[in-house]
Scaffold this active site. Structure first.
Site, PDB file in Angstrom:
ATOM      1  N   ASP A  42       9.591   2.957   1.719  1.00  0.00           N
ATOM      2  CA  ASP A  42       8.410   3.764   2.047  1.00  0.00           C
ATOM      3  C   ASP A  42       8.188   3.669   3.561  1.00  0.00           C
ATOM      4  O   ASP A  42       7.595   2.717   4.054  1.00  0.00           O
ATOM      5  CB  ASP A  42       7.191   3.261   1.265  1.00  0.00           C
ATOM      6  CG  ASP A  42       5.943   4.095   1.566  1.00  0.00           C
ATOM      7  OD1 ASP A  42       5.956   4.859   2.563  1.00  0.00           O
ATOM      8  OD2 ASP A  42       4.947   3.969   0.828  1.00  0.00           O
ATOM      9  N   PHE A  98       0.865  -1.189   0.000  1.00  0.00           N
ATOM     10  CA  PHE A  98       0.000   0.000   0.000  1.00  0.00           C
ATOM     11  C   PHE A  98       0.893   1.226   0.000  1.00  0.00           C
ATOM     12  O   PHE A  98       1.616   1.487   0.953  1.00  0.00           O
ATOM     13  CB  PHE A  98      -0.948   0.052   1.206  1.00  0.00           C
ATOM     14  CG  PHE A  98      -1.903   1.216   1.089  1.00  0.00           C
ATOM     15  CD1 PHE A  98      -3.120   1.082   0.436  1.00  0.00           C
ATOM     16  CD2 PHE A  98      -1.560   2.477   1.568  1.00  0.00           C
ATOM     17  CE1 PHE A  98      -3.980   2.166   0.272  1.00  0.00           C
ATOM     18  CE2 PHE A  98      -2.415   3.565   1.409  1.00  0.00           C
ATOM     19  CZ  PHE A  98      -3.623   3.406   0.764  1.00  0.00           C
ATOM     20  N   LYS A 135       2.902  11.434   6.710  1.00  0.00           N
ATOM     21  CA  LYS A 135       2.103  11.283   7.934  1.00  0.00           C
ATOM     22  C   LYS A 135       2.661  12.086   9.115  1.00  0.00           C
ATOM     23  O   LYS A 135       2.408  13.275   9.219  1.00  0.00           O
ATOM     24  CB  LYS A 135       1.957   9.804   8.275  1.00  0.00           C
ATOM     25  CG  LYS A 135       1.138   9.028   7.208  1.00  0.00           C
ATOM     26  CD  LYS A 135       0.709   7.684   7.728  1.00  0.00           C
ATOM     27  CE  LYS A 135       0.166   6.778   6.643  1.00  0.00           C
ATOM     28  NZ  LYS A 135      -1.190   7.127   6.201  1.00  0.00           N
TER      29      LYS A 135
END
Ligand SMILES: Cc1ncc(COP(=O)(O)O)c(C=O)c1O
Length: 396
Positions: A219, A134, A248
């Site tokens: 990531d 994801f 984030k």
């Protein structure tokens, strides 16, 4: 759906709680009921709601200047890039806003590096990714997802990606050919359910990518910035990738801030006009990002996540066989597989919510726990008590 949301697209299925305020690890709904936030906005609120240093940095910058565009310099971006590069042990930062933008940016950088530095023939570059990945929701990023919900009806898809089983270094190496410019991986697959690869995997990927002159892009948008008890999950396995993707928590839960961090021999391929973003690197984002990096520089957040994480993982593991099939975790981040014979993950989350704990299910029966790192140890214990009580209730 609350009555205030009838004009909202239905691309989410939220729990029926409407949050009005937040403070540390706790949020309060519009009726005044308090909940322990065990999701922390998918780790974007790693440092808690309203962290005083982050709020102060944002407020001070709101009174100065918030947006200049990159057509001019601003006095926050340089200092932010300097400390972030230093935190990552790299020499350059490409600032963006959302996580998906950081991923897109890294794809462009890797392709340009492939053509201009490695010498891959024009338009032939491929990037290896992992099954179950994801990396965001843009059309290119969903092109290499295996999740039918993420992909269906959104084609045609962007070519140039090869997906291999996660955790299998031999399969990854076998997929490398002369067109391969990069390997893009989550060090822990978060949305897949906190899937942790074998300990030898990332070191093996590092060795393989170096040997084949292929970039290793980590990531760390969800796994990085303290969550796993280290600045980066890569640190926990002794690996240094070529590019870190951050997002984030980099925005302190206040503004979207993401970045690609790497060395000049790679990020230096971008020349003026080849990439950009109106909001990327804006002074408000940079001021908050700088305060976030300052929090991480002391190592206290990482240490706290590590210590509290040990406690959380041990308590959750004790539930295996009592309505829980498996627990996976690193630091203050855990995926708990609920026995499907007992209840769905969603149902357990609803029962937890009734008891004042907010958590989120994924893939049917997995619940993830990722409370803000500032959570008190006693509150964390209390949250696991609630899960234990819910499981007992369901088994009765
Ligand atoms: C590993 C990873 N990469 C990328 C993203 C996308 O970030 P954003 O939602 O900010 O675009 C996410 C979001 O969950 C993520 O977990």
């Amino acid at each position: 759906m609350t009555s205030t949301e009838e004009h909202l697209a239905h691309n989410y299925h939220p729990l029926e709680v409407t949050i009005a305020t937040g403070d540390g690890a706790w949020v309060t709904d519009v009726a005044g009921k308090r909940y322990l936030d065990c999701l922390a906005a998918y780790s974007a609120v790693n440092f808690g709601h309203g962290h005083p240093a982050l709020i102060a940095a944002a407020k001070a910058q709101l009174d100065r200047v918030t947006l200049t565009s990159r057509a001019f310099h601003n006095d926050q971006l340089g200092p932010f890039a300097t400390v972030l590069a230093e935190l990552a042990g790299k020499d350059m930062v490409l600032p963006m806003n959302t996580g998906a933008e950081a991923v897109e940016s890294a794809i462009k950088v890797a392709r340009a590096w492939g053509y201009r530095v490695k010498g891959v023939p024009a338009d032939r570059a491929t990037i290896i990714v992992a099954d179950g990945n994801f990396h965001g929701r843009t059309t290119t990023v969903i092109s290499f997802s295996n999740d039918p919900d993420a992909r269906a009806d959104f084609g045609p898809y962007t070519p140039g990606f090869v997906s291999v089983p996660y955790g299998d270094a031999a399969a990854l190496e076998a997929a490398i050919d002369e067109t391969t410019v990069a390997v893009l991986l989550e060090p822990i697959q978060g949305e897949a359910g906190i899937v942790i690869p074998p300990e030898s995997y990332l070191p093996a990927v590092r060795e393989i990518t170096r040997r084949h002159n292929v970039l290793f892009i980590a990531d760390e948008i969800q796994s990085g910035l303290g969550r796993t008890g280290a600045t980066f999950q890569c640190d926990n396995v002794g690996v240094v990738p070529d590019l870190y993707l951050l997002g984030k928590a980099l925005g302190g839960g206040i503004v979207p801030v993401s970045a690609v961090v790497g060395n000049a021999d790679i990020l230096g391929v971008l020349k003026p006009g080849q990439h950009g973003s109106t909001f990327g690197g804006n002074p408000l984002a940079a001021a908050v990002g700088l305060a976030v990096v300052e929090l991480l520089q002391t190592g206290q957040m990482q240490e706290r996540a590590r210590m509290l994480g040990q406690k959380l993982q041990a308590r959750l593991r004790a539930l295996i066989g009592h309505g829980v099939l498996e627990v996976r975790g690193a630091g203050l981040w855990a995926g708990v597989d609920i026995d499907p014979a007992l209840a769905t993950g969603r149902h357990v989350c609803e029962l937890l919510m009734a008891r004042g704990v907010l958590a989120k299910d994924t893939h049917g029966s997995t619940i993830r726990f990722a409370p803000p790192i500032v959570v008190e140890a006693a509150d964390l214990d209390w949250a696991v008590d609630q899960l234990e009580a819910v499981l007992q209730e369901l088994a009765a």
